[in-house]
Motif scaffolding. Structure first.
Motif, mmCIF file in Angstrom:
data_model
loop_
_atom_site.group_PDB
_atom_site.id
_atom_site.type_symbol
_atom_site.label_atom_id
_atom_site.label_comp_id
_atom_site.label_asym_id
_atom_site.label_seq_id
_atom_site.Cartn_x
_atom_site.Cartn_y
_atom_site.Cartn_z
ATOM 1 N N ALA A 7 0.825 -1.210 0.000
ATOM 2 C CA ALA A 7 0.000 0.000 0.000
ATOM 3 C C ALA A 7 0.861 1.262 0.000
ATOM 4 O O ALA A 7 0.452 2.305 -0.520
ATOM 5 C CB ALA A 7 -0.923 -0.002 1.220
ATOM 6 N N ARG A 8 2.062 1.184 0.544
ATOM 7 C CA ARG A 8 2.952 2.348 0.581
ATOM 8 C C ARG A 8 3.725 2.530 -0.726
ATOM 9 O O ARG A 8 4.240 3.615 -0.994
ATOM 10 C CB ARG A 8 3.932 2.207 1.747
ATOM 11 N N ILE A 9 3.815 1.475 -1.525
ATOM 12 C CA ILE A 9 4.554 1.564 -2.785
ATOM 13 C C ILE A 9 3.603 1.713 -3.974
ATOM 14 O O ILE A 9 3.738 2.623 -4.790
ATOM 15 C CB ILE A 9 5.449 0.321 -2.987
ATOM 16 N N GLY A 10 2.612 0.830 -4.055
ATOM 17 C CA GLY A 10 1.684 0.844 -5.190
ATOM 18 C C GLY A 10 2.339 0.358 -6.470
ATOM 19 O O GLY A 10 3.482 -0.113 -6.494
ATOM 20 N N TRP A 11 1.592 0.497 -7.572
ATOM 21 C CA TRP A 11 2.071 0.022 -8.875
ATOM 22 C C TRP A 11 1.994 1.116 -9.936
ATOM 23 O O TRP A 11 2.087 0.830 -11.131
ATOM 24 C CB TRP A 11 1.241 -1.176 -9.331
ATOM 25 N N ASP A 12 1.835 2.354 -9.510
ATOM 26 C CA ASP A 12 1.664 3.449 -10.468
ATOM 27 C C ASP A 12 3.033 3.976 -10.900
ATOM 28 O O ASP A 12 3.495 5.022 -10.456
ATOM 29 C CB ASP A 12 0.831 4.566 -9.827
ATOM 30 N N PHE A 13 3.664 3.242 -11.816
ATOM 31 C CA PHE A 13 5.025 3.549 -12.226
ATOM 32 C C PHE A 13 5.104 4.334 -13.533
ATOM 33 O O PHE A 13 6.198 4.544 -14.060
ATOM 34 C CB PHE A 13 5.833 2.258 -12.364
ATOM 35 N N GLY A 14 3.972 4.748 -14.083
ATOM 36 C CA GLY A 14 3.998 5.559 -15.292
ATOM 37 C C GLY A 14 3.713 4.770 -16.559
ATOM 38 O O GLY A 14 3.725 3.541 -16.566
ATOM 39 N N PRO A 15 3.460 5.472 -17.661
ATOM 40 C CA PRO A 15 3.010 4.817 -18.901
ATOM 41 C C PRO A 15 4.055 3.935 -19.576
ATOM 42 O O PRO A 15 3.700 3.115 -20.425
ATOM 43 C CB PRO A 15 2.632 5.998 -19.807
ATOM 44 N N LYS A 16 5.327 4.062 -19.225
ATOM 45 C CA LYS A 16 6.362 3.266 -19.876
ATOM 46 C C LYS A 16 6.673 1.965 -19.152
ATOM 47 O O LYS A 16 7.513 1.188 -19.607
ATOM 48 C CB LYS A 16 7.643 4.098 -20.015
ATOM 49 N N ALA A 17 6.010 1.707 -18.052
ATOM 50 C CA ALA A 17 6.322 0.529 -17.238
ATOM 51 C C ALA A 17 5.779 -0.746 -17.881
ATOM 52 O O ALA A 17 4.573 -0.913 -18.011
ATOM 53 C CB ALA A 17 5.743 0.697 -15.838
ATOM 54 N N ILE A 18 6.686 -1.637 -18.302
ATOM 55 C CA ILE A 18 6.267 -2.955 -18.808
ATOM 56 C C ILE A 18 6.972 -4.083 -18.047
ATOM 57 O O ILE A 18 6.761 -5.252 -18.351
ATOM 58 C CB ILE A 18 6.502 -3.100 -20.327
#
Length: 383
Positions: free
Chosen positions: A195-206
């Protein structure tokens, strides 16, 4: 409590593997985890949606989480990371992002067995006793049973992957800090930490799993571990699919290794690993033999003998990795035997396998250099 999260693209050609995997969670995990939920995360309107809904009706443990088409993350993340972030936000909203809840991330073609469940339980119980020294994240071994492979050649080529788990990943993740990244399957993380990190790493994250690892290194250094339990996947159905799979990994890892938003000390080792991989075709013994023949030079040995011990040790380690990986995959299979022809083939075909690995990595490098738009390629999953 344990929540298993299984994102899937929800195509008809990936559903058989998804069904096999989800049913294995229902069969083996409840004996150790009576408070179990399995979240199958799908995109709204996916083609296998009705079939996946029918699968969920077979057990009260299974829940289908539908990601709305209109859903957007604050950072514009796409693909699998977007689905993971939606699922993560849902857990926060439902009050499941607490310290006593663990999340097990699995790929839609990767199942579990009795050893998986017992290893997970032992690890979690150990953290309950560890107090302030407790770990927040752990990973195990990805194995490929022979009976789940539809292509013998790709199954042999994938012998290198469990060997990588028991060497590089065990040494780094197991010592507390996953500098080399993480796999997207058999990834166990405390819900409050995710919950403190999340997965919202931006549009280039694959390669969202590796990016999660580097984010974890920044915030929770020394708090990861490794365990000996296995999960059970399937090798690509064709050599073409294997190369496409490696191409996507290399493409995404290059972008991650050169991402200036991540401290250099956290991505330096990953950058070294991926650079040696994508330049693989230029290190192949066949290239030197061809160049030597074109130049009329029959002797292609090194200019100095002092590099030979290092070369020999490196080559011996590669041979050992394929040999040991074959052993792990064979032991994970129904008959558990290493057939003599497989032992012979896995060593003799290392030059061929290295071409496949190097070609996938080099194609990923070309896509990165051309600045092509990121694509999350999902290959067909054998049943």
């Amino acid at each position: 409590r344990l929540i298993v999260v299984v994102p899937t693209i929800g195509r008809h050609d990936t559903y058989p593997a998804l069904e096999r995997s989800v049913l294995s969670y229902c069969d083996y995990l409840p004996a150790y985890f009576p408070h179990l939920r399995i979240d199958v995360v799908v995109e709204e309107g996916c083609e296998a949606g009705p079939t996946i809904d029918a699968l969920a009706q077979s057990s009260p443990m299974i829940r289908v989480v539908v990601v709305p088409r209109a859903y957007r993350t604050p950072g514009g993340t796409r693909f699998k990371a977007r689905a993971n972030h939606y699922s993560h936000e849902l857990r926060i909203a439902e009050g499941d992002a607490t310290e006593d809840v663990w999340v097990l991330h699995m790929d839609d073609d990767t199942g579990v067995g009795p050893d998986t469940a017992s290893s997970l339980a032992r690890f979690i119980n150990a953290q309950r006793r560890a107090g302030l020294r407790a770990k927040h994240l752990a990973q195990g071994i990805l194995a490929y049973p022979r009976e789940q492979a539809v292509n013998r050649w790709t199954w042999l080529a994938d012998a290198v992957r469990p060997a990588d788990d028991v060497t590089r990943f065990a040494a780094l993740t197991g010592r507390g800090t996953p500098w080399a990244g993480l796999h997207g399957e058999l990834l166990l993380i405390r819900a409050s930490v995710e919950a403190r990190i999340g997965w919202d790493f931006g549009p280039k994250a694959i390669v969202e799993d590796a990016q999660l690892a580097l984010a974890f290194c920044s915030r929770f250094r020394g708090r990861s571990d490794w365990f000996t339990g296995h999960c059970y996947g399937a090798s690509p159905a064709s050599v073409r699919d294997l190369i496409k799979q490696r191409e996507r990994w290399a493409w995404g890892l290059l972008g991650l290794a050169l991402n200036r938003n991540i401290p250099l000390r956290h991505r330096a080792f990953l950058g070294y690993c991926v650079s040696s991989w994508v330049l693989g075709p230029f290190q192949h013994v066949g290239l030197f033999l061809v160049v030597g023949a074109l130049l009329g030079e029959a002797n292609t040995s090194p200019a100095t003998v002092y590099v030979l011990p290092a070369w020999a040790l490196n080559m011996a380690f590669v041979v050992w990795m394929y040999w040991e990986g074959l052993k792990i995959n064979a032991n994970a299979s129904a008959d558990g035997r290493r057939r003599w022809r497989d032992r012979l083939a896995v060593v003799l075909l290392i030059p061929l396998f290295s071409i496949w690995e190097g070609l996938g990595g080099f194609r990923g490098l070309l896509r990165f250099l051309r600045r092509e738009e990121n694509k999350f390629v999902v290959i067909a999953k054998p049943a």
